[in-house]
Design a protein around this motif. Sequence first.
Motif, PDB file in Angstrom:
ATOM      1  N   PRO A   1       0.896  -1.201  -0.075  1.00 39.05           N
ATOM      2  CA  PRO A   1       0.026   0.042   0.034  1.00 39.05           C
ATOM      3  C   PRO A   1       0.826   1.236   0.080  1.00 39.05           C
ATOM      4  O   PRO A   1       2.020   1.069   0.407  1.00 39.05           O
ATOM      5  CB  PRO A   1      -0.858   0.036   1.350  1.00 39.05           C
ATOM      6  CG  PRO A   1       0.024  -1.031   2.156  1.00 39.05           C
ATOM      7  CD  PRO A   1       0.732  -2.057   1.405  1.00 39.05           C
ATOM      8  N   LEU A   2       0.097   2.162  -0.352  1.00 38.75           N
ATOM      9  CA  LEU A   2       0.940   3.546  -0.432  1.00 38.75           C
ATOM     10  C   LEU A   2       1.238   3.944   0.969  1.00 38.75           C
ATOM     11  O   LEU A   2       0.341   3.961   1.752  1.00 38.75           O
ATOM     12  CB  LEU A   2      -0.047   4.871  -1.020  1.00 38.75           C
ATOM     13  CG  LEU A   2      -0.103   4.598  -2.465  1.00 38.75           C
ATOM     14  CD1 LEU A   2      -1.168   5.648  -3.012  1.00 38.75           C
ATOM     15  CD2 LEU A   2       1.105   4.628  -3.283  1.00 38.75           C
ATOM     16  N   SER A   3       2.327   4.567   1.396  1.00 30.85           N
ATOM     17  CA  SER A   3       2.843   4.668   2.502  1.00 30.85           C
ATOM     18  C   SER A   3       2.341   6.145   3.012  1.00 30.85           C
ATOM     19  O   SER A   3       2.689   6.730   4.241  1.00 30.85           O
ATOM     20  CB  SER A   3       4.388   4.743   2.733  1.00 30.85           C
ATOM     21  OG  SER A   3       5.151   5.653   1.711  1.00 30.85           O
ATOM     22  N   ARG A   4       1.942   6.974   2.216  1.00 34.79           N
ATOM     23  CA  ARG A   4       1.546   8.529   2.471  1.00 34.79           C
ATOM     24  C   ARG A   4       0.661   8.863   1.478  1.00 34.79           C
ATOM     25  O   ARG A   4       0.682   8.534   0.323  1.00 34.79           O
ATOM     26  CB  ARG A   4       2.601   9.402   2.702  1.00 34.79           C
ATOM     27  CG  ARG A   4       3.651   9.792   1.300  1.00 34.79           C
ATOM     28  CD  ARG A   4       4.695  10.678   1.800  1.00 34.79           C
ATOM     29  NE  ARG A   4       4.465  11.870   2.262  1.00 34.79           N
ATOM     30  CZ  ARG A   4       4.736  11.975   3.679  1.00 34.79           C
ATOM     31  NH1 ARG A   4       5.445  11.001   4.253  1.00 34.79           N
ATOM     32  NH2 ARG A   4       4.633  12.850   4.203  1.00 34.79           N
ATOM     33  N   ARG A   5      -0.473   9.706   2.008  1.00 33.27           N
ATOM     34  CA  ARG A   5      -1.168  10.538   0.707  1.00 33.27           C
ATOM     35  C   ARG A   5      -0.202  11.267  -0.301  1.00 33.27           C
ATOM     36  O   ARG A   5       0.519  11.885   0.006  1.00 33.27           O
ATOM     37  CB  ARG A   5      -2.376  11.322   1.615  1.00 33.27           C
ATOM     38  CG  ARG A   5      -2.974  10.644   2.381  1.00 33.27           C
ATOM     39  CD  ARG A   5      -4.058  11.639   3.198  1.00 33.27           C
ATOM     40  NE  ARG A   5      -4.944  11.103   3.958  1.00 33.27           N
ATOM     41  CZ  ARG A   5      -5.684  11.617   4.758  1.00 33.27           C
ATOM     42  NH1 ARG A   5      -6.044  12.847   4.691  1.00 33.27           N
ATOM     43  NH2 ARG A   5      -6.584  11.076   5.562  1.00 33.27           N
TER      44      ARG A   5
END
Length: 564
Positions: free
Chosen positions: A90-94
Amino acid sequence: MKSAFSKSSLRLKTALCGLGITFSLAFQLAYADESATVAVIPAPGATDCNPYEEYTCLDDYLGTGFWQRLKNYYKLEMGQATPPVDPDGPLSRRDDFPPEAQTIPPMPFTEWPYGGTNPLGATIPNSVDSPFMAAIGDTDIGKWMFENHIQAYGWVDVGGNVSTSKVSHGGNSPAAYDYNPNALDLNQIVLYIDRFPDMVQKEHNDWGFRLSGIYGSDYRYTTSYGLGSNQLITKNLANGWDTPMIYADWYTPFVMEGLNIRVGRYISLPDIEAQLAPNNYMYTHSMTYTYDNYTNTGIMASLAVNKNWIVQFGVADGTEATIPHMYQKQVNPYPNNPAAGQINPLYPGTTFRVDPGANPNFTLCGRWNSDDGKDDVNFCANDINRGNYGYNNLQWYGITVYHQIDEHWHLDAELYNEHQNNAPNALNSTVQTIYANNGSPFASQFMPYNAPSLAQCANASVLTCTSSSTGLTGYLNYSPDPMNNFSLRPEIYWDYQGQRTGTATTYRNIAVGWQHWFSPQIEVRPEIGYMKANTAAFNGNSNLGIAPNRNNQTVLAGDIIWHF
Protein backbone atom coordinates in the motif's frame (compact mmCIF):
# COMPACT_ATOMS: atom_id res chain seq x y z
CA MET A 1 40.79 6.00 50.10
CA LYS A 2 42.41 2.99 48.48
CA SER A 3 39.05 1.25 48.00
CA ALA A 4 37.37 4.33 46.52
CA PHE A 5 40.30 4.92 44.15
CA SER A 6 40.22 1.31 42.99
CA LYS A 7 36.50 1.42 42.24
CA SER A 8 36.89 4.69 40.34
CA SER A 9 39.81 3.32 38.32
CA LEU A 10 37.92 0.13 37.47
CA ARG A 11 34.87 2.12 36.38
CA LEU A 12 37.02 4.36 34.16
CA LYS A 13 38.83 1.38 32.61
CA THR A 14 35.52 -0.36 31.94
CA ALA A 15 34.09 2.76 30.31
CA LEU A 16 37.17 3.27 28.16
CA CYS A 17 37.15 -0.38 27.11
CA GLY A 18 33.46 -0.30 26.20
CA LEU A 19 33.73 2.94 24.28
CA GLY A 20 36.86 1.68 22.51
CA ILE A 21 35.08 -1.45 21.34
CA THR A 22 32.06 0.56 20.15
CA PHE A 23 34.09 3.16 18.27
CA SER A 24 36.44 0.53 16.83
CA LEU A 25 33.49 -1.42 15.49
CA ALA A 26 32.03 1.77 14.04
CA PHE A 27 35.22 2.67 12.16
CA GLN A 28 35.85 -0.88 10.98
CA LEU A 29 32.39 -1.23 9.50
CA ALA A 30 32.25 2.33 8.20
CA TYR A 31 35.43 1.89 6.18
CA ALA A 32 35.12 -1.79 5.29
CA ASP A 33 35.10 -2.80 1.64
CA GLU A 34 31.80 -1.59 0.23
CA SER A 35 31.13 -4.77 -1.71
CA ALA A 36 31.36 -6.74 1.52
CA THR A 37 28.99 -4.53 3.49
CA VAL A 38 26.22 -4.37 0.92
CA ALA A 39 26.34 -7.94 -0.28
CA VAL A 40 23.18 -9.96 0.22
CA ILE A 41 24.08 -13.31 1.78
CA PRO A 42 21.98 -16.06 0.23
CA ALA A 43 19.90 -18.19 2.55
CA PRO A 44 19.99 -21.99 2.34
CA GLY A 45 18.19 -23.26 -0.72
CA ALA A 46 17.88 -19.79 -2.27
CA THR A 47 21.32 -19.00 -3.69
CA ASP A 48 19.98 -16.85 -6.53
CA CYS A 49 17.45 -14.95 -4.42
CA ASN A 50 17.86 -11.23 -3.74
CA PRO A 51 14.77 -9.75 -2.01
CA TYR A 52 15.96 -6.23 -2.87
CA GLU A 53 15.56 -7.13 -6.55
CA GLU A 54 12.66 -9.58 -6.25
CA TYR A 55 10.63 -9.01 -3.11
CA THR A 56 8.50 -12.11 -3.61
CA CYS A 57 11.46 -14.34 -2.76
CA LEU A 58 11.90 -12.84 0.74
CA ASP A 59 10.45 -15.88 2.53
CA ASP A 60 12.64 -18.24 0.52
CA TYR A 61 15.67 -16.15 1.42
CA LEU A 62 14.88 -16.14 5.12
CA GLY A 63 14.33 -19.89 5.31
CA THR A 64 12.53 -21.66 8.14
CA GLY A 65 12.83 -21.63 11.91
CA PHE A 66 12.97 -18.62 14.20
CA TRP A 67 16.74 -18.39 14.66
CA GLN A 68 17.58 -18.99 11.01
CA ARG A 69 15.09 -16.38 9.82
CA LEU A 70 16.28 -13.88 12.44
CA LYS A 71 19.94 -14.34 11.49
CA ASN A 72 19.22 -14.15 7.77
CA TYR A 73 17.16 -10.97 8.15
CA TYR A 74 20.03 -9.20 9.92
CA LYS A 75 22.37 -10.43 7.16
CA LEU A 76 19.98 -9.27 4.47
CA GLU A 77 19.88 -5.67 5.73
CA MET A 78 23.55 -5.31 6.69
CA GLY A 79 25.05 -2.41 4.74
CA GLN A 80 21.67 -1.42 3.33
CA ALA A 81 19.99 1.92 3.99
CA THR A 82 16.43 0.53 3.76
CA PRO A 83 14.60 -2.76 4.11
CA PRO A 84 13.46 -4.54 0.94
CA VAL A 85 10.27 -2.92 -0.33
CA ASP A 86 7.17 -4.69 -1.57
CA PRO A 87 6.34 -2.99 -4.90
CA ASP A 88 2.74 -4.14 -4.53
CA GLY A 89 2.37 -2.83 -0.99
CA PRO A 90 0.00 0.00 0.00
CA LEU A 91 0.95 3.65 -0.40
CA SER A 92 2.85 4.85 2.64
CA ARG A 93 1.51 8.42 2.51
CA ARG A 94 -1.17 10.48 0.79
CA ASP A 95 -0.02 11.82 -2.54
CA ASP A 96 -1.67 15.20 -1.83
CA PHE A 97 0.27 15.73 1.43
CA PRO A 98 3.75 17.28 1.61
CA PRO A 99 6.55 14.77 0.97
CA GLU A 100 8.42 13.18 3.86
CA ALA A 101 11.02 15.42 5.49
CA GLN A 102 13.81 12.90 6.11
CA THR A 103 14.65 9.22 5.90
CA ILE A 104 15.44 6.56 8.52
CA PRO A 105 18.39 6.01 8.37
CA PRO A 106 20.31 8.26 8.80
CA MET A 107 17.79 10.43 10.66
CA PRO A 108 15.68 9.46 13.68
CA PHE A 109 12.41 10.38 11.95
CA THR A 110 10.79 10.80 8.56
CA GLU A 111 8.24 13.50 9.55
CA TRP A 112 9.23 16.67 11.40
CA PRO A 113 8.29 15.71 15.01
CA TYR A 114 5.06 16.89 16.57
CA GLY A 115 3.97 14.08 18.93
CA GLY A 116 0.62 13.08 20.39
CA THR A 117 -0.27 11.02 17.31
CA ASN A 118 1.20 8.94 14.54
CA PRO A 119 1.82 11.12 11.47
CA LEU A 120 -1.51 12.08 9.94
CA GLY A 121 -1.66 11.17 6.26
CA ALA A 122 1.56 9.15 6.51
CA THR A 123 0.88 6.12 8.72
CA ILE A 124 0.01 2.61 7.58
CA PRO A 125 -0.26 -0.68 9.48
CA ASN A 126 2.61 -3.21 9.63
CA SER A 127 5.08 -0.49 8.67
CA VAL A 128 7.81 -1.09 11.27
CA ASP A 129 10.89 -2.87 9.92
CA SER A 130 11.39 -5.57 12.57
CA PRO A 131 13.75 -8.60 12.50
CA PHE A 132 11.63 -10.25 15.20
CA MET A 133 8.46 -9.98 13.11
CA ALA A 134 10.34 -11.33 10.09
CA ALA A 135 11.57 -14.24 12.22
CA ILE A 136 8.04 -15.28 13.27
CA GLY A 137 6.52 -14.46 9.89
CA ASP A 138 6.03 -18.12 8.91
CA THR A 139 4.43 -19.14 12.22
CA ASP A 140 0.70 -19.19 13.03
CA ILE A 141 1.10 -16.40 15.61
CA GLY A 142 3.17 -14.33 13.18
CA LYS A 143 0.59 -14.70 10.40
CA TRP A 144 -2.22 -13.84 12.81
CA MET A 145 -0.39 -10.72 14.01
CA PHE A 146 0.30 -9.58 10.43
CA GLU A 147 -3.32 -10.13 9.37
CA ASN A 148 -4.51 -8.12 12.37
CA HIS A 149 -1.84 -5.42 11.90
CA ILE A 150 -0.19 -6.05 15.29
CA GLN A 151 3.59 -5.84 15.66
CA ALA A 152 6.04 -6.57 18.47
CA TYR A 153 9.50 -5.01 18.29
CA GLY A 154 12.04 -2.98 20.24
CA TRP A 155 15.72 -2.40 20.84
CA VAL A 156 18.61 -2.59 23.30
CA ASP A 157 20.61 0.59 23.93
CA VAL A 158 23.96 0.43 25.76
CA GLY A 159 26.13 3.52 26.26
CA GLY A 160 29.08 4.86 28.17
CA ASN A 161 31.10 7.99 28.77
CA VAL A 162 34.41 9.39 29.92
CA SER A 163 34.02 12.65 31.81
CA THR A 164 36.08 15.30 33.54
CA SER A 165 33.62 15.07 36.46
CA LYS A 166 34.50 12.45 39.07
CA VAL A 167 31.64 12.03 41.57
CA SER A 168 30.79 8.43 40.74
CA HIS A 169 27.01 8.63 41.16
CA GLY A 170 25.31 11.51 39.37
CA GLY A 171 28.45 13.59 38.87
CA ASN A 172 27.60 14.45 35.26
CA SER A 173 24.26 15.95 36.30
CA PRO A 174 22.63 18.27 35.30
CA ALA A 175 23.63 16.60 32.03
CA ALA A 176 21.32 13.65 31.39
CA TYR A 177 21.24 10.17 29.90
CA ASP A 178 24.89 9.75 30.90
CA TYR A 179 24.10 10.53 34.53
CA ASN A 180 27.10 8.70 36.04
CA PRO A 181 30.56 9.83 34.86
CA ASN A 182 33.14 7.36 33.61
CA ALA A 183 30.69 4.47 33.45
CA LEU A 184 28.93 2.05 31.15
CA ASP A 185 25.13 1.96 31.29
CA LEU A 186 22.33 -0.27 30.16
CA ASN A 187 20.29 2.72 29.07
CA GLN A 188 17.23 1.05 27.61
CA ILE A 189 15.75 -2.31 26.82
CA VAL A 190 12.45 -1.43 25.16
CA LEU A 191 9.55 -3.53 23.92
CA TYR A 192 6.61 -2.18 21.91
CA ILE A 193 3.45 -4.07 21.06
CA ASP A 194 1.29 -1.88 18.87
CA ARG A 195 -1.12 -1.47 16.02
CA PHE A 196 -1.06 1.57 13.74
CA PRO A 197 -4.35 2.88 12.36
CA ASP A 198 -4.33 3.38 8.61
CA MET A 199 -4.14 7.16 8.28
CA VAL A 200 -3.45 7.20 4.54
CA GLN A 201 -6.77 5.81 3.35
CA LYS A 202 -9.94 7.96 3.36
CA GLU A 203 -12.61 5.24 3.28
CA HIS A 204 -13.14 4.04 6.86
CA ASN A 205 -12.48 4.65 10.53
CA ASP A 206 -9.61 2.73 12.10
CA TRP A 207 -8.05 2.13 15.49
CA GLY A 208 -4.70 1.45 17.08
CA PHE A 209 -2.88 1.06 20.36
CA ARG A 210 0.57 0.85 21.94
CA LEU A 211 1.83 -1.03 24.98
CA SER A 212 5.41 -0.19 25.88
CA GLY A 213 7.90 -1.29 28.50
CA ILE A 214 11.34 0.07 29.30
CA TYR A 215 14.07 -1.23 31.60
CA GLY A 216 17.41 0.43 32.26
CA SER A 217 18.99 3.56 33.69
CA ASP A 218 16.79 5.84 31.56
CA TYR A 219 13.70 4.96 33.59
CA ARG A 220 14.61 7.89 35.84
CA TYR A 221 13.71 10.27 33.00
CA THR A 222 10.29 8.76 32.25
CA THR A 223 9.01 8.02 35.78
CA SER A 224 5.47 9.19 36.44
CA TYR A 225 4.83 9.92 40.13
CA GLY A 226 2.56 7.15 41.39
CA LEU A 227 3.48 4.53 38.75
CA GLY A 228 6.41 2.44 39.95
CA SER A 229 7.94 5.68 41.21
CA ASN A 230 9.25 4.16 44.47
CA GLN A 231 12.09 2.76 42.37
CA LEU A 232 13.31 6.33 41.95
CA ILE A 233 12.12 8.35 44.94
CA THR A 234 12.60 5.86 47.77
CA LYS A 235 15.29 3.52 46.40
CA ASN A 236 17.09 5.55 43.71
CA LEU A 237 17.74 2.36 41.75
CA ALA A 238 20.43 2.46 39.07
CA ASN A 239 18.13 0.53 36.69
CA GLY A 240 14.37 0.38 36.77
CA TRP A 241 11.27 -0.24 34.70
CA ASP A 242 8.54 2.02 33.37
CA THR A 243 5.69 2.05 30.85
CA PRO A 244 6.12 5.41 29.10
CA MET A 245 3.37 4.79 26.56
CA ILE A 246 0.10 2.93 27.10
CA TYR A 247 -2.62 4.31 24.86
CA ALA A 248 -5.38 3.62 22.36
CA ASP A 249 -5.99 5.54 19.11
CA TRP A 250 -9.22 6.09 17.23
CA TYR A 251 -8.88 7.59 13.76
CA THR A 252 -11.48 8.93 11.35
CA PRO A 253 -10.74 10.36 7.89
CA PHE A 254 -14.15 12.01 7.72
CA VAL A 255 -13.34 15.13 9.78
CA MET A 256 -11.52 17.60 7.54
CA GLU A 257 -8.35 15.76 6.44
CA GLY A 258 -8.29 13.31 9.34
CA LEU A 259 -8.74 13.27 13.11
CA ASN A 260 -6.92 11.04 15.59
CA ILE A 261 -7.93 10.80 19.24
CA ARG A 262 -5.40 9.27 21.63
CA VAL A 263 -6.39 8.14 25.14
CA GLY A 264 -3.89 6.95 27.75
CA ARG A 265 -0.29 7.75 28.63
CA TYR A 266 1.66 9.38 25.82
CA ILE A 267 4.79 11.45 25.22
CA SER A 268 4.35 15.19 25.84
CA LEU A 269 4.37 17.58 22.89
CA PRO A 270 6.23 18.94 20.88
CA ASP A 271 10.04 18.59 21.36
CA ILE A 272 12.77 17.86 18.82
CA GLU A 273 14.07 15.17 21.18
CA ALA A 274 12.31 12.23 22.87
CA GLN A 275 12.94 9.77 25.70
CA LEU A 276 13.25 6.72 23.47
CA ALA A 277 16.76 6.29 22.10
CA PRO A 278 16.09 5.77 18.35
CA ASN A 279 14.01 8.97 18.21
CA ASN A 280 17.05 11.20 18.75
CA TYR A 281 20.00 12.33 16.70
CA MET A 282 22.48 11.94 19.56
CA TYR A 283 23.01 9.71 22.59
CA THR A 284 22.90 12.54 25.13
CA HIS A 285 20.20 15.17 25.36
CA SER A 286 20.15 18.92 25.56
CA MET A 287 19.31 20.43 28.94
CA THR A 288 16.43 22.14 27.16
CA TYR A 289 14.88 18.73 26.67
CA THR A 290 16.07 17.19 29.95
CA TYR A 291 14.21 19.66 32.15
CA ASP A 292 10.84 20.00 30.44
CA ASN A 293 7.70 17.86 30.26
CA TYR A 294 8.04 14.15 29.44
CA THR A 295 4.72 12.30 29.61
CA ASN A 296 1.01 12.92 30.17
CA THR A 297 -1.98 10.72 30.88
CA GLY A 298 -5.15 11.97 29.28
CA ILE A 299 -6.78 12.62 25.91
CA MET A 300 -5.11 14.21 22.88
CA ALA A 301 -7.01 15.11 19.69
CA SER A 302 -4.96 15.79 16.53
CA LEU A 303 -6.78 17.26 13.54
CA ALA A 304 -5.39 17.73 10.03
CA VAL A 305 -7.24 20.88 8.99
CA ASN A 306 -5.66 20.64 5.55
CA LYS A 307 -2.42 19.30 4.07
CA ASN A 308 -0.41 22.10 5.71
CA TRP A 309 -2.04 22.66 9.10
CA ILE A 310 -2.49 20.35 12.09
CA VAL A 311 -4.16 21.50 15.31
CA GLN A 312 -3.86 19.55 18.56
CA PHE A 313 -5.87 19.89 21.75
CA GLY A 314 -5.57 17.74 24.86
CA VAL A 315 -6.70 17.44 28.44
CA ALA A 316 -4.48 15.56 30.89
CA ASP A 317 -3.92 14.97 34.61
CA GLY A 318 -0.76 16.99 35.02
CA THR A 319 2.78 16.16 34.01
CA GLU A 320 4.44 12.91 35.13
CA ALA A 321 1.38 12.18 37.31
CA THR A 322 -1.08 9.30 37.44
CA ILE A 323 -4.83 9.88 37.58
CA PRO A 324 -5.44 7.99 40.89
CA HIS A 325 -2.58 9.98 42.39
CA MET A 326 -4.07 13.38 41.66
CA TYR A 327 -6.08 13.92 44.84
CA GLN A 328 -4.45 11.40 47.17
CA LYS A 329 -3.60 12.83 50.61
CA GLN A 330 -1.25 11.93 53.45
CA VAL A 331 -0.78 13.01 57.06
CA ASN A 332 1.24 16.19 57.58
CA PRO A 333 3.87 15.52 60.29
CA TYR A 334 4.36 19.27 60.84
CA PRO A 335 0.99 21.04 60.72
CA ASN A 336 0.64 24.71 61.61
CA ASN A 337 0.48 24.82 65.43
CA PRO A 338 1.65 28.16 66.85
CA ALA A 339 0.93 27.04 70.43
CA ALA A 340 3.54 24.30 70.03
CA GLY A 341 5.95 26.59 68.18
CA GLN A 342 5.19 25.04 64.79
CA ILE A 343 4.75 27.53 61.96
CA ASN A 344 3.91 26.01 58.58
CA PRO A 345 2.38 28.60 56.26
CA LEU A 346 3.22 26.42 53.22
CA TYR A 347 1.10 23.41 54.21
CA PRO A 348 -0.85 24.45 57.34
CA GLY A 349 -3.35 21.57 57.54
CA THR A 350 -3.15 18.20 59.25
CA THR A 351 -3.00 16.58 55.81
CA PHE A 352 -1.69 17.62 52.42
CA ARG A 353 -1.92 16.27 48.91
CA VAL A 354 0.74 13.83 47.81
CA ASP A 355 1.42 16.08 44.80
CA PRO A 356 -0.17 19.56 44.97
CA GLY A 357 0.82 20.18 41.35
CA ALA A 358 -1.08 17.20 39.92
CA ASN A 359 -4.14 18.98 38.50
CA PRO A 360 -6.07 18.79 35.23
CA ASN A 361 -4.39 20.75 32.47
CA PHE A 362 -4.81 21.48 28.78
CA THR A 363 -2.53 21.51 25.76
CA LEU A 364 -3.07 23.53 22.58
CA CYS A 365 -0.64 23.26 19.65
CA GLY A 366 -0.55 24.27 16.00
CA ARG A 367 1.73 22.90 13.30
CA TRP A 368 2.39 24.29 9.84
CA ASN A 369 4.24 22.29 7.19
CA SER A 370 5.20 23.76 3.82
CA ASP A 371 3.99 22.30 0.51
CA ASP A 372 7.44 20.92 -0.28
CA GLY A 373 7.89 19.51 3.24
CA LYS A 374 11.14 21.40 3.78
CA ASP A 375 9.90 23.85 6.41
CA ASP A 376 7.91 23.26 9.56
CA VAL A 377 6.85 25.41 12.52
CA ASN A 378 5.19 24.02 15.64
CA PHE A 379 4.01 26.33 18.43
CA CYS A 380 2.51 25.04 21.63
CA ALA A 381 1.09 25.82 25.06
CA ASN A 382 1.74 22.53 26.81
CA ASP A 383 0.21 21.26 30.08
CA ILE A 384 -1.32 24.53 31.25
CA ASN A 385 -3.20 24.88 34.54
CA ARG A 386 -2.84 27.13 37.58
CA GLY A 387 0.82 26.18 37.67
CA ASN A 388 1.05 25.33 41.36
CA TYR A 389 4.43 23.92 42.43
CA GLY A 390 4.49 20.13 42.29
CA TYR A 391 6.48 17.10 41.29
CA ASN A 392 6.77 18.42 37.74
CA ASN A 393 3.84 20.76 37.06
CA LEU A 394 5.54 22.79 34.34
CA GLN A 395 3.70 25.47 32.38
CA TRP A 396 5.37 25.18 28.96
CA TYR A 397 5.15 27.75 26.16
CA GLY A 398 7.41 27.25 23.16
CA ILE A 399 8.12 26.75 19.50
CA THR A 400 10.06 24.29 17.34
CA VAL A 401 11.27 25.13 13.83
CA TYR A 402 12.70 22.86 11.11
CA HIS A 403 14.30 23.73 7.79
CA GLN A 404 15.85 21.55 5.11
CA ILE A 405 18.63 23.46 3.38
CA ASP A 406 19.31 20.84 0.72
CA GLU A 407 19.51 17.05 0.42
CA HIS A 408 22.52 16.94 2.78
CA TRP A 409 21.88 19.72 5.30
CA HIS A 410 19.02 20.60 7.63
CA LEU A 411 18.58 22.41 10.92
CA ASP A 412 16.18 22.35 13.86
CA ALA A 413 15.64 24.85 16.67
CA GLU A 414 13.60 24.91 19.87
CA LEU A 415 12.83 27.80 22.21
CA TYR A 416 10.62 27.67 25.29
CA ASN A 417 9.89 29.20 28.65
CA GLU A 418 8.40 27.15 31.47
CA HIS A 419 7.43 28.02 35.02
CA GLN A 420 5.84 26.87 38.26
CA ASN A 421 4.09 29.18 40.71
CA ASN A 422 4.52 29.25 44.49
CA ALA A 423 7.79 27.33 44.50
CA PRO A 424 9.14 27.23 48.10
CA ASN A 425 12.16 29.44 48.66
CA ALA A 426 15.30 27.44 49.53
CA LEU A 427 16.87 30.59 51.04
CA ASN A 428 14.05 31.22 53.52
CA SER A 429 14.65 30.01 57.10
CA THR A 430 10.97 29.15 57.69
CA VAL A 431 10.93 26.98 54.57
CA GLN A 432 14.12 25.28 55.72
CA THR A 433 12.51 24.49 59.10
CA ILE A 434 9.37 23.15 57.44
CA TYR A 435 11.37 20.79 55.27
CA ALA A 436 13.62 19.72 58.15
CA ASN A 437 10.45 18.65 60.02
CA ASN A 438 8.91 16.91 56.97
CA GLY A 439 6.12 19.48 56.68
CA SER A 440 6.06 19.22 52.87
CA PRO A 441 4.98 16.40 50.54
CA PHE A 442 8.45 16.61 49.00
CA ALA A 443 10.41 16.49 52.28
CA SER A 444 12.81 13.61 52.89
CA GLN A 445 10.29 11.48 54.83
CA PHE A 446 8.13 11.20 51.73
CA MET A 447 10.69 11.60 48.97
CA PRO A 448 14.21 10.76 50.17
CA TYR A 449 15.66 10.82 46.63
CA ASN A 450 15.15 12.95 43.54
CA ALA A 451 12.63 15.35 45.05
CA PRO A 452 11.84 18.46 42.99
CA SER A 453 14.30 21.24 43.75
CA LEU A 454 13.32 24.35 45.67
CA ALA A 455 13.60 27.80 44.14
CA GLN A 456 16.41 30.18 45.00
CA CYS A 457 14.30 33.33 45.08
CA ALA A 458 15.80 36.79 44.67
CA ASN A 459 14.54 37.81 48.14
CA ALA A 460 15.31 35.47 51.06
CA SER A 461 12.41 36.89 53.10
CA VAL A 462 9.65 35.56 50.77
CA LEU A 463 8.26 32.07 51.35
CA THR A 464 7.66 31.30 47.68
CA CYS A 465 8.22 32.74 44.23
CA THR A 466 7.60 31.84 40.62
CA SER A 467 10.39 29.67 39.30
CA SER A 468 11.07 29.76 35.58
CA SER A 469 13.60 28.65 33.01
CA THR A 470 14.24 29.27 29.34
CA GLY A 471 15.82 26.81 26.94
CA LEU A 472 17.20 27.51 23.48
CA THR A 473 18.81 24.71 21.52
CA GLY A 474 19.26 23.61 17.94
CA TYR A 475 20.73 20.96 15.68
CA LEU A 476 22.70 21.55 12.52
CA ASN A 477 22.84 18.25 10.63
CA TYR A 478 24.98 17.14 7.71
CA SER A 479 24.32 13.80 6.07
CA PRO A 480 26.90 12.86 3.41
CA ASP A 481 25.12 9.58 2.58
CA PRO A 482 22.14 7.47 3.74
CA MET A 483 24.18 5.70 6.45
CA ASN A 484 25.81 8.67 8.22
CA ASN A 485 24.85 11.94 9.85
CA PHE A 486 26.84 14.52 11.78
CA SER A 487 25.15 16.80 14.31
CA LEU A 488 26.21 20.04 15.96
CA ARG A 489 24.10 20.94 19.01
CA PRO A 490 24.63 24.41 20.56
CA GLU A 491 22.53 25.44 23.54
CA ILE A 492 21.87 28.14 26.12
CA TYR A 493 19.81 27.24 29.18
CA TRP A 494 18.76 29.84 31.76
CA ASP A 495 17.71 28.35 35.10
CA TYR A 496 16.77 31.61 36.79
CA GLN A 497 15.90 30.29 40.27
CA GLY A 498 17.72 26.95 40.02
CA GLN A 499 14.50 24.97 40.43
CA ARG A 500 15.16 22.77 37.40
CA THR A 501 18.86 21.93 37.74
CA GLY A 502 19.50 22.74 41.40
CA THR A 503 21.78 25.69 40.54
CA ALA A 504 20.59 29.19 39.65
CA THR A 505 22.81 29.94 36.70
CA THR A 506 23.13 30.15 32.93
CA TYR A 507 24.52 27.19 31.00
CA ARG A 508 26.25 27.38 27.62
CA ASN A 509 26.72 24.00 26.02
CA ILE A 510 27.92 22.58 22.73
CA ALA A 511 28.12 18.99 21.49
CA VAL A 512 29.16 17.28 18.26
CA GLY A 513 27.99 13.80 17.34
CA TRP A 514 28.24 11.24 14.57
CA GLN A 515 25.51 8.73 13.88
CA HIS A 516 26.56 5.74 11.80
CA TRP A 517 24.17 3.00 10.72
CA PHE A 518 25.51 -0.45 9.83
CA SER A 519 21.98 -1.32 8.71
CA PRO A 520 18.46 -0.09 9.50
CA GLN A 521 18.75 -2.21 12.68
CA ILE A 522 22.15 -1.28 14.15
CA GLU A 523 23.38 2.24 14.92
CA VAL A 524 26.31 3.76 16.87
CA ARG A 525 26.41 7.36 18.07
CA PRO A 526 29.78 8.64 19.37
CA GLU A 527 29.91 12.28 20.48
CA ILE A 528 31.77 14.84 22.55
CA GLY A 529 30.21 17.66 24.52
CA TYR A 530 31.34 20.65 26.56
CA MET A 531 29.14 22.34 29.16
CA LYS A 532 29.88 25.56 31.04
CA ALA A 533 27.93 27.32 33.81
CA ASN A 534 28.39 30.76 35.32
CA THR A 535 28.76 29.14 38.76
CA ALA A 536 29.71 25.69 40.05
CA ALA A 537 27.02 23.29 38.81
CA PHE A 538 28.79 20.00 37.97
CA ASN A 539 30.49 17.15 39.83
CA GLY A 540 27.99 16.99 42.71
CA ASN A 541 25.06 14.88 43.88
CA SER A 542 22.18 16.39 45.84
CA ASN A 543 20.97 12.92 46.91
CA LEU A 544 24.32 12.35 48.65
CA GLY A 545 24.68 15.91 49.94
CA ILE A 546 27.67 16.59 47.67
CA ALA A 547 27.69 20.17 46.42
CA PRO A 548 28.88 20.73 42.84
CA ASN A 549 32.40 22.14 42.63
CA ARG A 550 33.02 22.58 38.88
CA ASN A 551 31.60 25.17 36.52
CA ASN A 552 32.40 23.15 33.38
CA GLN A 553 32.75 19.61 32.18
CA THR A 554 33.73 17.75 29.02
CA VAL A 555 32.15 14.39 28.24
CA LEU A 556 33.14 11.88 25.55
CA ALA A 557 30.20 9.52 25.15
CA GLY A 558 28.56 7.08 22.80
CA ASP A 559 26.07 4.25 22.53
CA ILE A 560 24.98 1.41 20.29
CA ILE A 561 21.32 0.71 19.48
CA TRP A 562 20.42 -2.81 18.36
CA HIS A 563 16.85 -3.22 17.10
CA PHE A 564 14.92 -6.45 17.08
